[in-house]
Write a protein that holds these residues in place. Sequence first.
Motif, PDB file in Angstrom:
ATOM      1  N   THR A 150       0.823  -1.214   0.000  1.00 15.41           N
ATOM      2  CA  THR A 150       0.000   0.000   0.000  1.00 15.41           C
ATOM      3  C   THR A 150       0.857   1.264   0.000  1.00 15.41           C
ATOM      4  O   THR A 150       0.323   2.355  -0.144  1.00 15.41           O
ATOM      5  CB  THR A 150      -0.952   0.042   1.215  1.00 15.41           C
ATOM      6  OG1 THR A 150      -0.201   0.178   2.417  1.00 15.41           O
ATOM      7  CG2 THR A 150      -1.832  -1.205   1.266  1.00 15.41           C
ATOM      8  N   PRO A 196       2.501   3.153   2.377  1.00 15.40           N
ATOM      9  CA  PRO A 196       2.149   4.273   3.252  1.00 15.40           C
ATOM     10  C   PRO A 196       3.319   5.239   3.413  1.00 15.40           C
ATOM     11  O   PRO A 196       4.481   4.846   3.319  1.00 15.40           O
ATOM     12  CB  PRO A 196       1.815   3.595   4.582  1.00 15.40           C
ATOM     13  CG  PRO A 196       2.581   2.313   4.555  1.00 15.40           C
ATOM     14  CD  PRO A 196       2.612   1.895   3.108  1.00 15.40           C
ATOM     15  N   ARG A 238      -0.163   9.131   2.493  1.00 14.64           N
ATOM     16  CA  ARG A 238      -0.837   7.841   2.362  1.00 14.64           C
ATOM     17  C   ARG A 238      -0.751   7.210   3.756  1.00 14.64           C
ATOM     18  O   ARG A 238       0.331   6.791   4.176  1.00 14.64           O
ATOM     19  CB  ARG A 238      -0.162   6.978   1.306  1.00 14.64           C
ATOM     20  CG  ARG A 238      -0.231   7.592  -0.105  1.00 14.64           C
ATOM     21  CD  ARG A 238       0.580   6.791  -1.119  1.00 14.64           C
ATOM     22  NE  ARG A 238       0.234   5.388  -1.148  1.00 14.64           N
ATOM     23  CZ  ARG A 238      -0.831   4.872  -1.772  1.00 14.64           C
ATOM     24  NH1 ARG A 238      -1.669   5.691  -2.421  1.00 14.64           N
ATOM     25  NH2 ARG A 238      -1.069   3.577  -1.748  1.00 14.64           N
ATOM     26  N   LEU A 296      -1.432   4.795   6.989  1.00 13.94           N
ATOM     27  CA  LEU A 296      -1.755   3.493   7.563  1.00 13.94           C
ATOM     28  C   LEU A 296      -2.094   3.741   9.030  1.00 13.94           C
ATOM     29  O   LEU A 296      -1.280   4.297   9.772  1.00 13.94           O
ATOM     30  CB  LEU A 296      -0.566   2.537   7.445  1.00 13.94           C
ATOM     31  CG  LEU A 296      -0.700   1.196   8.160  1.00 13.94           C
ATOM     32  CD1 LEU A 296      -1.892   0.392   7.633  1.00 13.94           C
ATOM     33  CD2 LEU A 296       0.601   0.393   8.030  1.00 13.94           C
ATOM     34  N   GLU A 313      -5.015  10.144   2.165  1.00 18.37           N
ATOM     35  CA  GLU A 313      -5.610   8.867   1.768  1.00 18.37           C
ATOM     36  C   GLU A 313      -5.319   7.810   2.822  1.00 18.37           C
ATOM     37  O   GLU A 313      -4.167   7.597   3.190  1.00 18.37           O
ATOM     38  CB  GLU A 313      -5.037   8.413   0.423  1.00 18.37           C
ATOM     39  CG  GLU A 313      -5.584   7.090  -0.044  1.00 18.37           C
ATOM     40  CD  GLU A 313      -4.957   6.590  -1.329  1.00 18.37           C
ATOM     41  OE1 GLU A 313      -5.310   5.480  -1.751  1.00 18.37           O
ATOM     42  OE2 GLU A 313      -4.102   7.304  -1.907  1.00 18.37           O
ATOM     43  N   VAL A 361      -4.747   4.179   3.481  1.00 19.76           N
ATOM     44  CA  VAL A 361      -4.421   3.006   2.671  1.00 19.76           C
ATOM     45  C   VAL A 361      -4.690   1.703   3.410  1.00 19.76           C
ATOM     46  O   VAL A 361      -4.648   0.628   2.808  1.00 19.76           O
ATOM     47  CB  VAL A 361      -2.960   3.048   2.166  1.00 19.76           C
ATOM     48  CG1 VAL A 361      -2.743   4.255   1.265  1.00 19.76           C
ATOM     49  CG2 VAL A 361      -1.961   3.035   3.317  1.00 19.76           C
ATOM     50  N   ASN A 408      -9.266  -1.064   3.987  1.00 15.48           N
ATOM     51  CA  ASN A 408      -8.457  -2.277   3.951  1.00 15.48           C
ATOM     52  C   ASN A 408      -8.013  -2.584   5.383  1.00 15.48           C
ATOM     53  O   ASN A 408      -7.003  -2.097   5.851  1.00 15.48           O
ATOM     54  CB  ASN A 408      -7.246  -2.039   3.038  1.00 15.48           C
ATOM     55  CG  ASN A 408      -6.291  -3.210   2.991  1.00 15.48           C
ATOM     56  OD1 ASN A 408      -6.640  -4.327   3.349  1.00 15.48           O
ATOM     57  ND2 ASN A 408      -5.071  -2.944   2.552  1.00 15.48           N
TER      58      ASN A 408
END
Length: 194
Positions: free
Chosen positions: A49, A51, A119, A121, A146, A148, A171
Motif C-alpha cells: 500500500t 504508506p 498515504r 496506515l 488517503e 491506505v 483495507n
Amino acid sequence: MEQLVKQIEKEAVLLPGGVVIVSGFLNHRMDIGLIDSIGKEFHRLFEDTRPTLILTVEASGIGIACLAARYFGIDVLFAKKAQSKNLSYDTYSSMVRSFTKGTVFEVKVDKKLISKNDRVLIIDDFLADGEALSGLIDICSKAGAEVVGAGICIEKGFQPGGKKIRSMGINLHSLAIADLNEDGTLHIHSEEDE
C-alpha cells in the motif's frame, strides 16, 4: 498471527461488559519482542500500500505504531486526546467515544503534520465499536490524506467495529480476533482462520 493468538489465550482476561485485558504484554507492560513481530507482520500485510505515515491515537497505540514504522521507514503521528502547550490550536479533530472508558473525547492532530500528500496506515491495539478508528479516518479525510489501510492487533469480533470499518471500504487487517463462545468464554483466532 499465531504468536499473538497464543499470548492472548495464555494471558487475556475477559471482564463483564466485553472488556478484554491484555495489559501484561500489549498495552500497559509491553512485550517488545512480540510487538516487534507485530510490527513486522503489519509491514508484510501493508507493504504494497506504500504508506508515507502511520497514524494512531495516544497512548496504547504509540509503541505498536513505532515498531511497525521502523519496518516501513516512515514516521508515526499520534492523535492527542487533550490540548497541551506543545500542540498547535490549528488542528484537525474528531470526537471519539471510548469503549473501555465510556467517555467521549476529542482527538487532535496538528494540521502541519498531515497533508493531502500522505498515504496513511492507521495502527491501533484494539477494535471494539470502531469509534477511535472512525475518528482517525475522519481526521485523514479532513486533511485530504488517503487512508491506505488499518492494522489492528486485537479485534473484538463480538462487537460491531470490524463490520463498520470494513463497510466503509477500508483495507482492515486484524492480527487476532476475539469472539465469545456460547458459554461466554473467549475464543481467539487469527484472521487467516476465517
